[in-house]
Write an enzyme that holds these catalytic residues in place. Sequence first.
Site, PDB file in Angstrom:
ATOM      1  N   GLU A 257      38.804 -52.528  76.776  1.00 21.79           N
ATOM      2  CA  GLU A 257      37.725 -53.558  76.164  1.00 21.79           C
ATOM      3  C   GLU A 257      38.103 -55.127  77.849  1.00 21.79           C
ATOM      4  OE1 GLU A 257      36.224 -54.185  74.033  1.00 21.79           O
ATOM      5  OE2 GLU A 257      36.918 -52.935  72.846  1.00 21.79           O
TER       6      GLU A 257
ATOM      7  N   SER B 204      44.819 -48.400  79.328  1.00 22.90           N
ATOM      8  CA  SER B 204      43.909 -48.103  78.382  1.00 22.90           C
ATOM      9  C   SER B 204      45.247 -46.942  77.509  1.00 22.90           C
ATOM     10  CB  SER B 204      42.644 -47.174  78.673  1.00 22.90           C
ATOM     11  OG  SER B 204      42.084 -46.789  77.267  1.00 22.90           O
TER      12      SER B 204
ATOM     13  N   SER C 217      42.307 -51.085  79.814  1.00 25.84           N
ATOM     14  CA  SER C 217      41.918 -51.420  78.362  1.00 25.84           C
ATOM     15  C   SER C 217      40.392 -51.110  78.813  1.00 25.84           C
ATOM     16  CB  SER C 217      42.407 -52.518  78.009  1.00 25.84           C
ATOM     17  OG  SER C 217      41.427 -53.034  76.761  1.00 25.84           O
TER      18      SER C 217
ATOM     19  N   HIS D  50      44.005 -56.080  65.950  1.00 27.29           N
ATOM     20  CA  HIS D  50      42.912 -55.131  64.755  1.00 27.29           C
ATOM     21  C   HIS D  50      44.093 -56.387  63.995  1.00 27.29           C
ATOM     22  CE1 HIS D  50      41.614 -51.884  67.716  1.00 27.29           C
ATOM     23  NE2 HIS D  50      41.271 -53.597  67.949  1.00 27.29           N
TER      24      HIS D  50
END
Length: 219
Positions: free
Chosen positions: A77, A46, A75, A98
């Site tokens: 996610e 992360s 992470s 993104h």
Amino acid sequence: MDTAVEVRAGILKIGCALLEKGLVAGTWGNISARLPAIDRIAVTPSGRNYRDLEDSDIVLTDLEGNVIAGQLKPSSELKMHLEIYKARSDVMAIIHTHSIFASSCAVANTSIPPIIEDLVQLIGGSVDVAKYALPGTNELAKNVVAALGDKGAALLCNHGVVCCGGNLCEAFLGCELVERAAQMYIYASQLGGARELSREDVKVMHDFYLEHYRHRQKG
Ligand SMILES: [Zn+2]
């Protein structure tokens, strides 16, 4: 079969390639790969820039998200990655970015239709939008699995895009193709709208890709 050492190195290489291609900025995005031989997932930590990472910084977890190896936090996610691996035995690698044009479709809550041949060959059809949920939540993970179905990519509403594949290179190619298709879709919309490929033609092209890919893997 790739070892944990090879997979960790491969993740770092892909991370740097994402930065070079402008598909992620700073520490955003995340990458993971399945290690079937030892039943583990290798995932980026992360909040770290890919260029500053070493192989040993890539975290190894089990399918429940317990850290097995690595000093850093996985992470944020990770849940999304794990839910996809649990739902899809064919998925060996996942990349979340993104990137600008795909994320533009995601913030407009608009699927990328099956408009260009390379996209449908690899992804298997439209890139649909997962219902909005806060990042890092179980709800988002479940919504993404639903939007993916048996395809290779999905958009995350108001957030970004996730691509999966049979290996890291295929997931990376998915990120590039989805981004390009999103850009084409937005440009074509300004020219009066994009023509969609038929469901039958999408199936023929995707099946051809799978057959060709499998053949290449065997070779
Ligand atoms: Zn994200």
